[in-house]
Design a protein around this motif. Structure first.
Motif, short mmCIF file in Angstrom:
data_model
loop_
_atom_site.label_atom_id
_atom_site.label_comp_id
_atom_site.label_asym_id
_atom_site.label_seq_id
_atom_site.Cartn_x
_atom_site.Cartn_y
_atom_site.Cartn_z
N ARG A 1 -18.60 20.60 2.47
CA ARG A 1 -17.54 19.55 2.69
C ARG A 1 -17.22 19.51 4.23
O ARG A 1 -17.22 20.73 4.76
N GLY B 1 -13.11 13.96 -0.58
CA GLY B 1 -13.71 14.15 0.65
C GLY B 1 -15.26 13.83 1.02
O GLY B 1 -15.69 13.14 0.20
N PHE C 1 -18.93 15.18 1.94
CA PHE C 1 -19.97 16.20 1.80
C PHE C 1 -21.13 15.87 2.34
O PHE C 1 -21.75 14.51 2.48
#
Length: 246
Positions: free
Chosen positions: A37, A75, A77
């Motif tokens: 991430r 998020g 990645f």
């Protein structure tokens, strides 16, 4: 980082320069590995000395080229297979889509079932927790859709979670080959090559995933590779039977 704003010596737009810097972080500096991430947008923009708007545009560029993936609410990645070209196996050219689906599940039956023993052996506890959570999220989503009597067509959220679950299994093998091959088997077939031809499969596939993914994840949490292997085999055999009934 000293990035030109495009008004001086560099002819490239700032977002392209930022994208190039991010590529270097991944491919040259190895700061981020497949599956990692990225820092949150604010922190990364501050580190690179750029605006969040320009960083956002750079990330869009890398998502489009398959280097990064965005998981909504989670998020950004690094892709498990960064830079891989679309449809690497040429599935788009298969004329008989039902035969393609049958062959697809047969290959997965052989490869993905055996891969579960690698996951049981090599995965971290955190990876196994994440797999169980993904399976639970998908189960809740399918259950909610069933209760609301939604149309018998695929939910994009279901497809995303399904792909994410199987990609996470591939990554948890900690095998560089499995980590690339298994996601490559999923992407194009899921999003156009074949499944879209058979919308009636949606309900059977959703119910199969709801039961099987939780079972696979629970065997893996117990580090029971043989149990997870059998659960995956059941998952693939049930899916193959559903396709053959179409």
């Amino acid at each position: 980082m000293n990035l030109s704003n495009g008004t001086g010596g560099s002819a490239k737009p700032l977002s392209e320069q930022i994208a190039a810097q991010l590529r270097d972080m991944i491919f040259k500096q190895h700061r981020f590995s497949p599956g990692d991430r990225l820092p949150d947008e604010r922190s990364l923009a501050l580190e690179m000395g750029v605006s969040r708007t320009s960083l956002r545009e750079a990330i869009k560029t890398l998502v489009a080229s398959g280097v990064l993936v965005i998981r909504r609410g989670v998020g950004t990645f690094v892709s498990e297979t960064p830079g891989r070209v679309d449809d690497p196996f040429g599935f788009a050219f298969a004329e008989d889509k039902k035969k393609l689906l049958e062959d697809w599940y047969q290959v997965r039956l052989i490869v993905e079932s055996e891969a579960m023993e690698l996951v049981a052996k090599n995965a971290t506890d955190e990876e196994l927790d994440a797999l169980e959570e993904l399976a639970r999220q998908q189960s809740d989503l399918i259950k909610a859709g069933t209760q609301q009597n939604q149309e018998n067509t695929f939910s994009y959220s279901f497809m995303e979670l399904d792909q994410e679950f199987h990609s996470a299994l591939a990554a948890a093998t900690h095998s560089a080959v499995m980590g690339r091959v298994l996601p490559a088997l999923h992407d194009w077939v899921y999003f156009g090559a074949a499944i879209g031809e058979y919308p009636r499969l949606s309900r059977q596939m959703e119910q199969n995933a709801r039961k099987s993914h939780l079972s696979i994840a629970r065997f893996l949490k117990m580090r029971d590779g043989k149990g997870a292997n059998l659960a995956m085999r059941y998952h693939m055999l049930q899916a193959l039977e559903d396709v053959q009934r179409q």
